[in-house]
Design an enzyme around this catalytic site. Structure first.
Site, PDB file in Angstrom:
ATOM      1  N   GLY A   1      39.160  36.619  32.005  1.00 33.71           N
ATOM      2  CA  GLY A   1      40.104  36.880  31.010  1.00 33.71           C
ATOM      3  C   GLY A   1      40.634  38.251  31.086  1.00 33.71           C
ATOM      4  O   GLY A   1      41.023  39.057  30.205  1.00 33.71           O
ATOM      5  N   GLY A   2      41.435  38.574  32.257  1.00 34.17           N
ATOM      6  CA  GLY A   2      41.929  39.796  32.839  1.00 34.17           C
ATOM      7  C   GLY A   2      43.093  40.008  32.355  1.00 34.17           C
ATOM      8  O   GLY A   2      43.713  41.118  31.941  1.00 34.17           O
TER       9      GLY A   2
ATOM     10  N   ASP B   1      36.903  28.592  40.699  1.00 32.52           N
ATOM     11  CA  ASP B   1      36.918  29.145  39.516  1.00 32.52           C
ATOM     12  C   ASP B   1      36.111  28.251  38.525  1.00 32.52           C
ATOM     13  O   ASP B   1      36.651  26.896  38.329  1.00 32.52           O
ATOM     14  CB  ASP B   1      38.096  29.605  39.269  1.00 32.52           C
ATOM     15  CG  ASP B   1      38.025  30.594  37.867  1.00 32.52           C
ATOM     16  OD1 ASP B   1      37.054  31.185  37.597  1.00 32.52           O
ATOM     17  OD2 ASP B   1      39.278  30.552  37.168  1.00 32.52           O
ATOM     18  N   HIS B   2      34.910  28.641  37.839  1.00 30.51           N
ATOM     19  CA  HIS B   2      34.289  27.747  36.672  1.00 30.51           C
ATOM     20  C   HIS B   2      33.901  26.374  37.430  1.00 30.51           C
ATOM     21  O   HIS B   2      34.247  25.527  36.624  1.00 30.51           O
ATOM     22  CB  HIS B   2      35.180  27.834  35.491  1.00 30.51           C
ATOM     23  CG  HIS B   2      35.261  28.953  34.625  1.00 30.51           C
ATOM     24  ND1 HIS B   2      34.357  29.447  34.051  1.00 30.51           N
ATOM     25  CD2 HIS B   2      36.226  29.931  34.880  1.00 30.51           C
ATOM     26  CE1 HIS B   2      34.772  30.670  33.559  1.00 30.51           C
ATOM     27  NE2 HIS B   2      35.873  31.080  34.000  1.00 30.51           N
TER      28      HIS B   2
ATOM     29  N   ASN C   1      44.709  35.243  35.337  1.00 30.52           N
ATOM     30  CA  ASN C   1      45.488  33.832  35.460  1.00 30.52           C
ATOM     31  C   ASN C   1      46.726  33.845  34.352  1.00 30.52           C
ATOM     32  O   ASN C   1      47.908  33.622  35.069  1.00 30.52           O
ATOM     33  CB  ASN C   1      44.551  32.651  35.396  1.00 30.52           C
ATOM     34  CG  ASN C   1      45.245  31.354  35.347  1.00 30.52           C
ATOM     35  OD1 ASN C   1      46.210  31.245  35.969  1.00 30.52           O
ATOM     36  ND2 ASN C   1      44.819  30.332  34.653  1.00 30.52           N
ATOM     37  N   THR C   2      46.405  33.762  33.358  1.00 31.90           N
ATOM     38  CA  THR C   2      47.546  33.840  32.275  1.00 31.90           C
ATOM     39  C   THR C   2      48.710  34.775  32.419  1.00 31.90           C
ATOM     40  O   THR C   2      49.853  34.232  32.155  1.00 31.90           O
ATOM     41  CB  THR C   2      46.913  33.908  30.847  1.00 31.90           C
ATOM     42  OG1 THR C   2      45.847  32.780  30.637  1.00 31.90           O
ATOM     43  CG2 THR C   2      47.980  33.328  29.558  1.00 31.90           C
TER      44      THR C   2
ATOM     45  N   HIS D   1      39.505  34.157  27.807  1.00 34.10           N
ATOM     46  CA  HIS D   1      40.482  33.530  28.648  1.00 34.10           C
ATOM     47  C   HIS D   1      41.910  33.562  27.770  1.00 34.10           C
ATOM     48  O   HIS D   1      41.860  33.168  26.543  1.00 34.10           O
ATOM     49  CB  HIS D   1      40.168  32.527  29.133  1.00 34.10           C
ATOM     50  CG  HIS D   1      39.249  32.241  30.093  1.00 34.10           C
ATOM     51  ND1 HIS D   1      38.056  31.526  29.929  1.00 34.10           N
ATOM     52  CD2 HIS D   1      39.053  32.817  31.322  1.00 34.10           C
ATOM     53  CE1 HIS D   1      37.264  31.585  31.220  1.00 34.10           C
ATOM     54  NE2 HIS D   1      37.789  32.647  32.043  1.00 34.10           N
TER      55      HIS D   1
END
Ligand code: 13P
Length: 287
Positions: A208-209, A84-85, A231-232, A177
């Site tokens: 940024g889901g 990722d990134h 993720n968060t 994000h």
């Protein structure tokens, strides 16, 4: 066996659903995500940021752990292990270690340099059958200490990058994000429609889901988004479940201090949120 994300994303775009990319940080998260994908007969993408890669001792350790789990947990749904990134160097390292999918985030370079580096990586990944995600227009918020301004991507720049032969494209459309601020204006669907028109049928990626209202997720999927990164939200439910265990003083009862018990509520919480997202994204029974 790990697979490239190409087929699962092309099918998702065609079938108007999205495959979730869930970022992993440790063994418990990885096991929870893989078991949930299998139980729901859903394809899945395990995301690894460069920071999480370092935390988990490096890319080879992660490839070994994930391949071991695929075999020993009898995971038969399609699973991609995705950087990722990734930086330019990180992308090459993860490929060499055995990742089956790579994101090269060249969005902070001038477009000409982003094109040049992405093009080189298209050659390297396609020779190995690895999928490649590129990014145009940086995603807002902070990830691994990198703060993006949350740009709206330019459709012509998106087309230039898509035409290089990448597998999927992350394009900034006001997504951020982490948690969205109270005054967030929402996703820019006018921009998304223009980008989709310029690059169709390329699968689009929504970063940024966490915290995007369900209706916006569905609208994004109907406009070409075939991969959604989360993720968060996993971090928050893991924290909350662990905190509750300690606040309830379960760690003081019997062998409650055993890390296998201490981390179990967080493991179950990850399973629950991943199932919820797979249902929302429409990837259940699409394996
Ligand atoms: P969130 O942390 O906002 O869920 O975003 C995840 C992401 O986009 C990883 O690339």
């Amino acid at each position: 066996m790990l697979v490239s994300a190409k087929d699962m994303l092309n099918k998702a775009r065609e079938g108007k659903y999205a495959v979730g990319q869930f970022n992993i940080n440790n063994l418990e998260w990885t096991k929870a995500i893989l078991l949930t994908a299998q139980e729901n007969n859903s394809p899945v993408i395990l995301g690894v940021s460069e920071g999480a890669g370092k935390y988990m001792a490096g890319y080879k350790t992660i490839v070994g752990m994930v391949n071991g789990m695929l075999e020993e947990l009898n995971i038969t749904v399609p699973v991609a292990l995705h950087l990722d990134h990734g930086s330019y160097e990180g992308a090459k390292e993860a490929m060499a270690a055995g990742f089956s999918s790579i994101m090269f985030d060249g969005s902070h370079y001038p477009i000409a340099e982003n094109i040049e580096k992405t093009e080189e990586l298209v050659g390297l990944t396609s020779a190995k059958g690895i999928s490649l995600e590129a990014e145009v227009g940086s995603i807002g918020g902070e990830e691994d200490g990198v703060v993006g301004a949350g740009e709206i991507a330019d459709p012509q720049e998106c087309k230039q990058i898509a035409d290089l032969g990448v597998t999927m494209l992350a394009a900034g459309i006001g997504n951020i994000h982490g948690q969205y601020p109270a005054n967030w204006k929402g996703l820019d669907f006018v921009a998304l429609a223009k980008i989709n028109e310029a690059v169709a049928p390329m699968p689009l990626v929504l970063h940024g889901g966490t915290g995007i209202p369900d209706a916006m997720i569905k609208e994004a999927i109907s406009n070409g988004v075939a991969k959604i990164n989360v993720n968060t939200e996993c971090q928050l439910v893991f924290r909350d479940a662990t905190r509750k265990y300690i606040e309830d003083k379960k760690d003081l009862e019997g062998k409650g201090f055993d890390p296998r018990k201490l981390l179990n509520p967080g493991f179950e919480a990850i399973k629950a949120i991943v199932k919820e997202k797979m249902e929302l994204f429409g990837s259940v029974n699409r394996a």
